[in-house]
Design an enzyme around this catalytic site. Sequence first.
Site, short mmCIF file in Angstrom:
data_model
loop_
_atom_site.label_atom_id
_atom_site.label_comp_id
_atom_site.label_asym_id
_atom_site.label_seq_id
_atom_site.Cartn_x
_atom_site.Cartn_y
_atom_site.Cartn_z
CB SER A 150 6.12 -7.35 -1.70
OG SER A 150 6.54 -7.90 -2.92
CE LYS A 210 2.66 -4.58 -0.60
NZ LYS A 210 1.55 -4.79 0.32
CE1 TYR A 217 2.32 -4.70 -4.27
CE2 TYR A 217 4.30 -5.81 -5.05
CZ TYR A 217 3.18 -5.79 -4.24
OH TYR A 217 2.93 -6.85 -3.41
N1 LIG Z 1 -0.03 -12.63 -4.11
C1 LIG Z 1 1.28 -12.62 -3.94
O1 LIG Z 1 2.02 -13.47 -4.46
C2 LIG Z 1 1.92 -11.55 -3.07
C3 LIG Z 1 3.32 -11.44 -3.03
C4 LIG Z 1 3.89 -10.45 -2.23
C5 LIG Z 1 3.08 -9.64 -1.45
N2 LIG Z 1 1.73 -9.77 -1.52
C6 LIG Z 1 0.91 -8.88 -0.70
O2 LIG Z 1 -0.10 -9.64 -0.05
C7 LIG Z 1 -1.29 -8.87 0.10
C8 LIG Z 1 -2.47 -9.64 -0.43
O3 LIG Z 1 -2.26 -9.98 -1.81
P1 LIG Z 1 -3.41 -10.72 -2.64
O4 LIG Z 1 -2.74 -11.46 -3.73
O5 LIG Z 1 -4.29 -11.44 -1.70
O6 LIG Z 1 -4.17 -9.45 -3.26
P2 LIG Z 1 -5.73 -9.28 -3.62
O7 LIG Z 1 -5.81 -8.20 -4.64
O8 LIG Z 1 -6.34 -10.60 -3.94
O9 LIG Z 1 -6.34 -8.77 -2.26
C9 LIG Z 1 -6.28 -7.42 -1.85
C10 LIG Z 1 -7.61 -7.07 -1.22
O10 LIG Z 1 -7.52 -5.73 -0.73
C11 LIG Z 1 -8.73 -5.05 -1.06
N3 LIG Z 1 -8.39 -3.60 -1.14
C12 LIG Z 1 -7.54 -2.99 -2.00
N4 LIG Z 1 -7.48 -1.68 -1.73
C13 LIG Z 1 -8.33 -1.45 -0.70
C14 LIG Z 1 -8.72 -0.28 0.02
N5 LIG Z 1 -8.26 0.94 -0.30
N6 LIG Z 1 -9.61 -0.41 1.04
C15 LIG Z 1 -10.11 -1.63 1.36
N7 LIG Z 1 -9.79 -2.76 0.71
C16 LIG Z 1 -8.91 -2.67 -0.31
C17 LIG Z 1 -9.18 -5.64 -2.38
O11 LIG Z 1 -10.57 -5.47 -2.63
C18 LIG Z 1 -8.79 -7.11 -2.20
O12 LIG Z 1 -9.84 -7.86 -1.63
C19 LIG Z 1 -1.04 -7.54 -0.61
O13 LIG Z 1 -0.63 -6.61 0.36
C20 LIG Z 1 0.12 -7.87 -1.55
O14 LIG Z 1 0.90 -6.74 -1.83
C21 LIG Z 1 1.12 -10.69 -2.32
#
Ligand SMILES: NC(=O)c1ccc[n+]([C@@H]2O[C@H](COP(=O)([O-])OP(=O)(O)OC[C@H]3O[C@@H](n4cnc5c(N)ncnc54)[C@H](O)[C@@H]3O)[C@@H](O)[C@H]2O)c1
Length: 326
Positions: free
Chosen positions: A117, A145, A141
């Site tokens: 991130s 990362k 957070y």
């Molecule tokens: N959304 C953004 O703008 C953004 C920006 C930077 C980085 N990210 C990274 O992208 C990735 C996805 O983000 P997102 O927005 O889709 O998040 P999200 O919360 O929609 O998806 C995360 C998924 O991981 C699952 N999860 C969490 N902990 C778990 C565990 N211990 N075991 C199994 N499953 C687990 C959750 O149930 C969920 O389905 C993450 O790593 C996040 O840090 C997202």
Amino acid sequence: MKILVTGGAGYIGSHMVHLLLKNGHRVAVLDNLENGHRESLPAEITFFKTDLRNLAETEKAMASFQPEAVIHFACYIAAGESMEKPFLYFENNLLGGINLLEAMRKKNIGKIIFSSSAAVYGKGKNKPLKETDPIAPSNTYGETKATLEKIINWYAKIYKIRYVAFRYFNAAGANYGIGEQHEPETHLIPLLLQAANNRRKNAFIFGDDYPTKDGTCIRDYIHVTDLCQAHLKALEYLTDPKNNSEIFNLGTTEGKSVLEITELIKKTIGRNLRIKIAKRRPGDPPFLMADITKASKMLGWRPEKSLEEIITSAWQWEQKLASNKS
Ligand SMILES: NC(=O)c1ccc[n+]([C@@H]2O[C@H](COP(=O)([O-])OP(=O)(O)OC[C@H]3O[C@@H](n4cnc5c(N)ncnc54)[C@H](O)[C@@H]3O)[C@@H](O)[C@H]2O)c1
């Protein structure tokens, strides 16, 4: 290729699964469904309702599917919450990540794409950030990362694992009839659209006293499909054994302030928005924009979708969600 997607029932992960299937890959999802949505996933995938904090169960899923590569999305994602509940973030994001790497090592899985991130850069600066800029997270957070990037790098040094870590800027937009569905929602575009659709009384702007052109935070919004396309490029990249592990920014280079996004939403969807100014959130940096020269040169990737396309697709999704819930 056979690919295991952790967190594949979440927002970005589920878009990735659809794109992988469209490109002929075989896909399994590992997700504990704590924040994910099983209904966002096509029926034909293999699904493991597994928690990454459980090493034995994670190994079992790995042994049963035997992927050639892993795409690791699963974690907790709310920067503000991570400052209130750091233990949960360190436990889930780091223990989950380490267990995944250990299960990969034991089952000889040699390729991983990791969702890092822009939060690793901390305060950011008033110009696009390069991958070589200092790592100084301003919330726990982002710390998880930055730490997992280092741990993956140690696994790559010690074992036969190669990786691509992507530092995403702000993912937004929707595709494949699915979209963003966080509970609680903390991301700007869905929050504004929910307010425009009367599903939320007010939309809040957290801080209008930042040292930016209009006092609100500047972010770099990238369409979720563009983000996922970069992962297809990374799979190709990792398939060539001559290619080294690398870290890449994924954004568009273009920064927009919260107020600019608000105005663009009003214009694009033709509705008004009830906005309230609230206090700054702890750990929110003023600027975050990506320099994407490295991904564009080494992966041949460039984002293609405009901010208007992001907003239009997210608005279609918001309307679908609202009608499903009514
Ligand atoms: N959304 C953004 O703008 C953004 C920006 C930077 C980085 N990210 C990274 O992208 C990735 C996805 O983000 P997102 O927005 O889709 O998040 P999200 O919360 O929609 O998806 C995360 C998924 O991981 C699952 N999860 C969490 N902990 C778990 C565990 N211990 N075991 C199994 N499953 C687990 C959750 O149930 C969920 O389905 C993450 O790593 C996040 O840090 C997202």
